[in-house]
Motif scaffolding. Structure first.
Motif, PDB file in Angstrom:
ATOM      1  N   ALA A 163      11.946   8.864   0.158  1.00  0.00           N
ATOM      2  CA  ALA A 163      12.268   7.892  -1.220  1.00  0.00           C
ATOM      3  C   ALA A 163      12.772   8.597  -2.350  1.00  0.00           C
ATOM      4  CB  ALA A 163      10.788   7.564  -1.614  1.00  0.00           C
ATOM      5  N   VAL A 164      12.510  10.041  -2.403  1.00  0.00           N
ATOM      6  CA  VAL A 164      12.968  10.869  -3.350  1.00  0.00           C
ATOM      7  C   VAL A 164      14.536  10.589  -3.952  1.00  0.00           C
ATOM      8  CG1 VAL A 164      13.773  12.810  -2.195  1.00  0.00           C
ATOM      9  CG2 VAL A 164      13.029  13.035  -4.637  1.00  0.00           C
ATOM     10  N   HIS A 165      15.460  10.285  -2.828  1.00  0.00           N
ATOM     11  CA  HIS A 165      16.788   9.942  -3.160  1.00  0.00           C
ATOM     12  C   HIS A 165      16.941   8.599  -3.901  1.00  0.00           C
ATOM     13  CE1 HIS A 165      20.997   8.872  -2.517  1.00  0.00           C
ATOM     14  NE2 HIS A 165      20.636   7.779  -1.957  1.00  0.00           N
ATOM     15  N   TRP A 166      16.133   7.706  -3.255  1.00  0.00           N
ATOM     16  CA  TRP A 166      16.196   6.257  -4.035  1.00  0.00           C
ATOM     17  C   TRP A 166      15.668   6.132  -5.179  1.00  0.00           C
ATOM     18  CZ3 TRP A 166      18.837   2.706  -1.415  1.00  0.00           C
ATOM     19  CH2 TRP A 166      19.251   2.890  -0.217  1.00  0.00           C
ATOM     20  N   ILE A 167      14.573   7.056  -5.451  1.00  0.00           N
ATOM     21  CA  ILE A 167      13.803   6.941  -7.021  1.00  0.00           C
ATOM     22  C   ILE A 167      14.797   7.740  -7.751  1.00  0.00           C
ATOM     23  CG2 ILE A 167      12.170   7.917  -8.186  1.00  0.00           C
ATOM     24  CD1 ILE A 167      10.499   7.786  -5.468  1.00  0.00           C
ATOM     25  N   LYS A 168      15.618   8.916  -7.614  1.00  0.00           N
ATOM     26  CA  LYS A 168      16.315   9.612  -8.422  1.00  0.00           C
ATOM     27  C   LYS A 168      17.528   8.655  -8.629  1.00  0.00           C
ATOM     28  CE  LYS A 168      14.752  14.226  -7.811  1.00  0.00           C
ATOM     29  NZ  LYS A 168      15.246  15.681  -7.500  1.00  0.00           N
ATOM     30  N   LEU A 214       7.466   9.458   4.036  1.00  0.00           N
ATOM     31  CA  LEU A 214       8.043   8.978   2.998  1.00  0.00           C
ATOM     32  C   LEU A 214       8.405   9.179   1.587  1.00  0.00           C
ATOM     33  CD1 LEU A 214       8.737   5.843   2.074  1.00  0.00           C
ATOM     34  CD2 LEU A 214       6.434   5.629   1.450  1.00  0.00           C
ATOM     35  N   VAL A 215       7.747  10.328   1.138  1.00  0.00           N
ATOM     36  CA  VAL A 215       7.686  11.030   0.055  1.00  0.00           C
ATOM     37  C   VAL A 215       9.250  11.661  -0.181  1.00  0.00           C
ATOM     38  CG1 VAL A 215       6.761  13.085   0.417  1.00  0.00           C
ATOM     39  CG2 VAL A 215       6.808  12.475  -1.889  1.00  0.00           C
ATOM     40  N   SER A 216       9.646  12.412   1.100  1.00  0.00           N
ATOM     41  CA  SER A 216      10.938  12.974   1.374  1.00  0.00           C
ATOM     42  C   SER A 216      12.102  12.016   1.459  1.00  0.00           C
ATOM     43  CB  SER A 216      11.037  13.799   2.643  1.00  0.00           C
ATOM     44  OG  SER A 216       9.763  14.764   2.353  1.00  0.00           O
ATOM     45  N   GLU A 235       0.885  -1.318  -0.066  1.00  0.00           N
ATOM     46  CA  GLU A 235       0.115   0.007   0.043  1.00  0.00           C
ATOM     47  C   GLU A 235       0.905   1.298  -0.260  1.00  0.00           C
ATOM     48  OE1 GLU A 235      -3.823   2.018   2.499  1.00  0.00           O
ATOM     49  OE2 GLU A 235      -3.062  -0.224   2.744  1.00  0.00           O
ATOM     50  N   LEU A 236       2.038   1.288   0.711  1.00  0.00           N
ATOM     51  CA  LEU A 236       2.956   2.256   0.620  1.00  0.00           C
ATOM     52  C   LEU A 236       3.481   2.571  -0.570  1.00  0.00           C
ATOM     53  CD1 LEU A 236       4.844   1.834   3.953  1.00  0.00           C
ATOM     54  CD2 LEU A 236       3.112   3.749   3.522  1.00  0.00           C
ATOM     55  N   VAL A 237       3.815   1.574  -1.338  1.00  0.00           N
ATOM     56  CA  VAL A 237       4.337   1.773  -2.803  1.00  0.00           C
ATOM     57  C   VAL A 237       3.442   2.331  -3.628  1.00  0.00           C
ATOM     58  CG1 VAL A 237       5.386   0.330  -4.669  1.00  0.00           C
ATOM     59  CG2 VAL A 237       6.170  -0.057  -2.454  1.00  0.00           C
ATOM     60  N   MET A 238       2.046   1.503  -3.848  1.00  0.00           N
ATOM     61  CA  MET A 238       1.064   1.989  -4.712  1.00  0.00           C
ATOM     62  C   MET A 238       0.565   3.312  -4.406  1.00  0.00           C
ATOM     63  SD  MET A 238       0.036  -0.789  -6.417  1.00  0.00           S
ATOM     64  CE  MET A 238      -1.672  -0.974  -6.605  1.00  0.00           C
ATOM     65  N   SER A 239       0.744   3.928  -3.279  1.00  0.00           N
ATOM     66  CA  SER A 239      -0.067   5.110  -2.986  1.00  0.00           C
ATOM     67  C   SER A 239       1.290   6.330  -3.481  1.00  0.00           C
ATOM     68  CB  SER A 239      -0.229   5.422  -1.677  1.00  0.00           C
ATOM     69  OG  SER A 239       0.842   5.281  -0.695  1.00  0.00           O
ATOM     70  N   HIS A 240       2.551   5.711  -3.689  1.00  0.00           N
ATOM     71  CA  HIS A 240       3.416   6.641  -4.164  1.00  0.00           C
ATOM     72  C   HIS A 240       3.755   6.629  -5.583  1.00  0.00           C
ATOM     73  CE1 HIS A 240       3.831   7.210   0.303  1.00  0.00           C
ATOM     74  NE2 HIS A 240       4.417   8.479   0.072  1.00  0.00           N
ATOM     75  N   LEU A 241       3.282   5.682  -6.401  1.00  0.00           N
ATOM     76  CA  LEU A 241       3.467   5.701  -7.727  1.00  0.00           C
ATOM     77  C   LEU A 241       3.534   6.886  -8.498  1.00  0.00           C
ATOM     78  CD1 LEU A 241       1.811   2.130  -8.486  1.00  0.00           C
ATOM     79  CD2 LEU A 241       4.167   2.693  -8.172  1.00  0.00           C
ATOM     80  N   ASN A 265      10.416   3.102 -10.024  1.00  0.00           N
ATOM     81  CA  ASN A 265       9.405   2.090  -9.257  1.00  0.00           C
ATOM     82  C   ASN A 265      10.502   1.298  -8.367  1.00  0.00           C
ATOM     83  OD1 ASN A 265       7.202   3.425  -9.946  1.00  0.00           O
ATOM     84  ND2 ASN A 265       6.434   1.900 -11.566  1.00  0.00           N
ATOM     85  N   ALA A 266      11.465   0.742  -8.990  1.00  0.00           N
ATOM     86  CA  ALA A 266      12.513  -0.162  -8.181  1.00  0.00           C
ATOM     87  C   ALA A 266      13.363   0.743  -7.068  1.00  0.00           C
ATOM     88  CB  ALA A 266      13.562  -0.634  -9.196  1.00  0.00           C
ATOM     89  N   GLY A 267      13.355   1.882  -7.538  1.00  0.00           N
ATOM     90  CA  GLY A 267      13.866   2.645  -6.168  1.00  0.00           C
ATOM     91  C   GLY A 267      12.976   2.994  -5.270  1.00  0.00           C
ATOM     92  N   LEU A 268      11.915   3.178  -5.509  1.00  0.00           N
ATOM     93  CA  LEU A 268      10.653   3.451  -4.459  1.00  0.00           C
ATOM     94  C   LEU A 268      10.678   2.048  -3.666  1.00  0.00           C
ATOM     95  CD1 LEU A 268       8.207   4.971  -3.409  1.00  0.00           C
ATOM     96  CD2 LEU A 268       6.810   4.072  -5.291  1.00  0.00           C
ATOM     97  N   MET A 269      10.617   0.947  -4.143  1.00  0.00           N
ATOM     98  CA  MET A 269      10.533  -0.056  -3.255  1.00  0.00           C
ATOM     99  C   MET A 269      11.632  -0.328  -2.483  1.00  0.00           C
ATOM    100  SD  MET A 269       8.590  -3.011  -5.896  1.00  0.00           S
ATOM    101  CE  MET A 269       9.715  -2.547  -7.475  1.00  0.00           C
ATOM    102  N   LYS A 270      12.726   0.048  -2.865  1.00  0.00           N
ATOM    103  CA  LYS A 270      13.851   0.115  -2.101  1.00  0.00           C
ATOM    104  C   LYS A 270      13.814   0.951  -0.870  1.00  0.00           C
ATOM    105  CE  LYS A 270      17.395  -1.285  -5.374  1.00  0.00           C
ATOM    106  NZ  LYS A 270      18.645  -0.784  -6.359  1.00  0.00           N
ATOM    107  N   ALA A 271      13.164   2.121  -1.073  1.00  0.00           N
ATOM    108  CA  ALA A 271      12.916   3.248  -0.261  1.00  0.00           C
ATOM    109  C   ALA A 271      12.012   2.699   0.769  1.00  0.00           C
ATOM    110  CB  ALA A 271      12.658   4.437  -0.579  1.00  0.00           C
ATOM    111  N   VAL A 272      10.843   2.020   0.298  1.00  0.00           N
ATOM    112  CA  VAL A 272      10.017   1.331   1.504  1.00  0.00           C
ATOM    113  C   VAL A 272      10.269   0.461   2.180  1.00  0.00           C
ATOM    114  CG1 VAL A 272       7.762   0.377   1.346  1.00  0.00           C
ATOM    115  CG2 VAL A 272       7.921   2.092  -0.095  1.00  0.00           C
ATOM    116  N   LYS A 273      11.356  -0.217   1.472  1.00  0.00           N
ATOM    117  CA  LYS A 273      11.985  -1.332   2.589  1.00  0.00           C
ATOM    118  C   LYS A 273      12.873  -0.877   3.670  1.00  0.00           C
ATOM    119  CE  LYS A 273      14.959  -5.749   1.932  1.00  0.00           C
ATOM    120  NZ  LYS A 273      15.698  -6.450   1.158  1.00  0.00           N
TER     121      LYS A 273
END
Length: 284
Positions: A106-111, A102-104, A53-59, A84-92
Motif C-alpha cells: 500500500a505504501v506506493h499507492w498512499i504516497k 499489505l503495508v508494503s 477492516e483492512l483499511v481501518m487497521s492501516h489508517l 486514505n484514498a490511496g490506501l483504499m485503492k491498494a486494498v482493492k
C-alpha cells in the motif's frame, strides 16, 4: 465473538485532527494470519466488511506517512485524506497470494496520492510535470546537505544519483527556491517590501491615449460597417438578425416562425444566409 470496528467518524469528536489521530491509533494492528484471512476473503469473496477492516487497521500508517510530508506547507488533514484514498485503492488491488504484507504493497499507492496532491497545490504554477521533475521535486531537498545553492560538483552528483540531467537539477533547485507572488501588495506589507508587488512595475497600457484613440476609432468604424451591411439586407432578414442578436430580449426561432408564418427551420436558414452576407460585407 470479535468486536466490530467502530466507524472512524464516530470516534472523532468534533472532527478534530488530534482526535482522529488518537482514534486510529487505538485500532489494533492485524496479525499476519488475520491480515491474510481478510485479504483472501476480500480477494475471493469480495467481502466489503473484510476490505473495511483492512483499511481501518492501516489508517495509522497513513498518518505516519503524511507527517513525513509536513515540510511542504500543506494541511496534514488534507494529506491524510489523500493518503486514505490511496490506501483504499491498494486494498482493492491487494492479492494475498503474492506473499507481501499489505503495508508494503500500500505504501506506493498512499504516497502516489499524496505526491499528486502536493504537486497540484504546492504552487499556483506546476513545478513538476515530467517523471524526472517529479523525482527531483521529492528528493532534491533531502539530497542537499546545506541551505546554500548547489555547486557544480554537487549538482552533478545528485544528477548521477537520481538518473537525471544536471540541468534538470539546477532548474528544479531554482523552482524550489522561488515562491508565488500576488499581483497586489500584501495588506501588512511595509514600504521596504511593497515595491516588489507586480502592481508597481508591470506596465499598464489601458491609459495610453494613442491606444484609447485607436480602440475608439476601430469600434466606430466597425459599427458603421455593420450598419451599412445591415442596410443592404432585405427587411425580413434584417429584422430576424435584429431580434435574434441585437435585441435585449432575444427572440427564439419558434417565436419568429410564428410571427412570419413559416417553419423554425426556415427562420434558421434565413438567419444563416444573412450572417454569411454580413461576413462578406464586413472585412475581418
Amino acid at each position: 465473538m470479535k468486536k466490530s470496528l467502530q466507524p472512524v467518524d464516530q470516534m472523532v469528536p468534533g472532527g478534530s485532527l488530534s482526535a482522529y489521530v488518537q482514534a486510529v491509533s487505538r485500532i489494533p494492528v492485524l496479525s499476519i494470519e488475520r491480515e491474510r484471512e481478510l485479504g483472501e476473503d476480500l480477494y475471493y469473496n469480495e467481502n466489503v466488511q473484510a476490505a473495511r477492516e483492512l483499511v481501518m487497521s492501516h489508517l495509522r500508517f497513513v498518518v505516519h506517512i503524511a507527517r513525513s510530508y509536513s515540510g511542504y506547507g500543506l494541511a496534514e488533514a488534507d494529506l491524510i485524506q489523500e493518503g486514505n484514498a490511496g490506501l483504499m485503492k491498494a486494498v482493492k488491488r491487494y492479492n494475498p497470494e503474492k506473499g507481501v504484507r499489505l503495508v508494503s504493497f500500500a505504501v506506493h499507492w498512499i504516497k502516489a496520492e499524496m505526491h499528486e496532491f502536493i504537486l497540484r497545490n504546492w504552487r499556483i504554477v506546476k513545478v513538476a510535470t515530467t517523471k524526472a521533475q517529479r523525482k527531483l521535486f521529492f528528493n532534491l531537498r533531502s539530497a542537499k546537505k546545506t541551505l546554500s545553492w548547489l555547486s557544480a560538483d554537487e549538482a552533478q552528483a545528485i544528477a548521477d544519483d537520481l538518473g537525471v540531467g544536471v540541468h534538470e537539477v539546477q532548474r528544479m533547485e531554482g523552482r524550489l527556491s522561488s515562491r508565488d507572488l500576488g499581483y497586489d501588495q500584501p495588506v501588512d506589507a511595509d514600504d521596504d517590501d511593497s515595491w516588489q508587488a507586480p502592481q508597481y512595475y508591470l506596465e499598464d497600457h489601458s491609459g495610453d491615449p494613442a491606444q484609447l484613440l485607436e480602440s475608439s476609432e476601430w469600434q466606430d468604424n466597425s459599427e458603421a460597417e455593420l450598419h451599412h451591411a445591415l442596410a443592404d439586407l432585405d427587411e425580413r432578414s434584417r429584422d430576424i438578425l435584429s431580434q435574434r442578436w441585437l435585441a435585449e430580449k432575444k427572440a427564439t426561432l419558434h417565436e419568429l416562425a410564428a410571427q412570419y408564418g413559416v417553419s423554425a427551420e426556415r427562420i434558421r436558414q434565413l438567419e444563416q444566409s444573412a450572417m454569411k452576407k454580413l461576413r462578406v460585407a464586413i472585412p475581418a
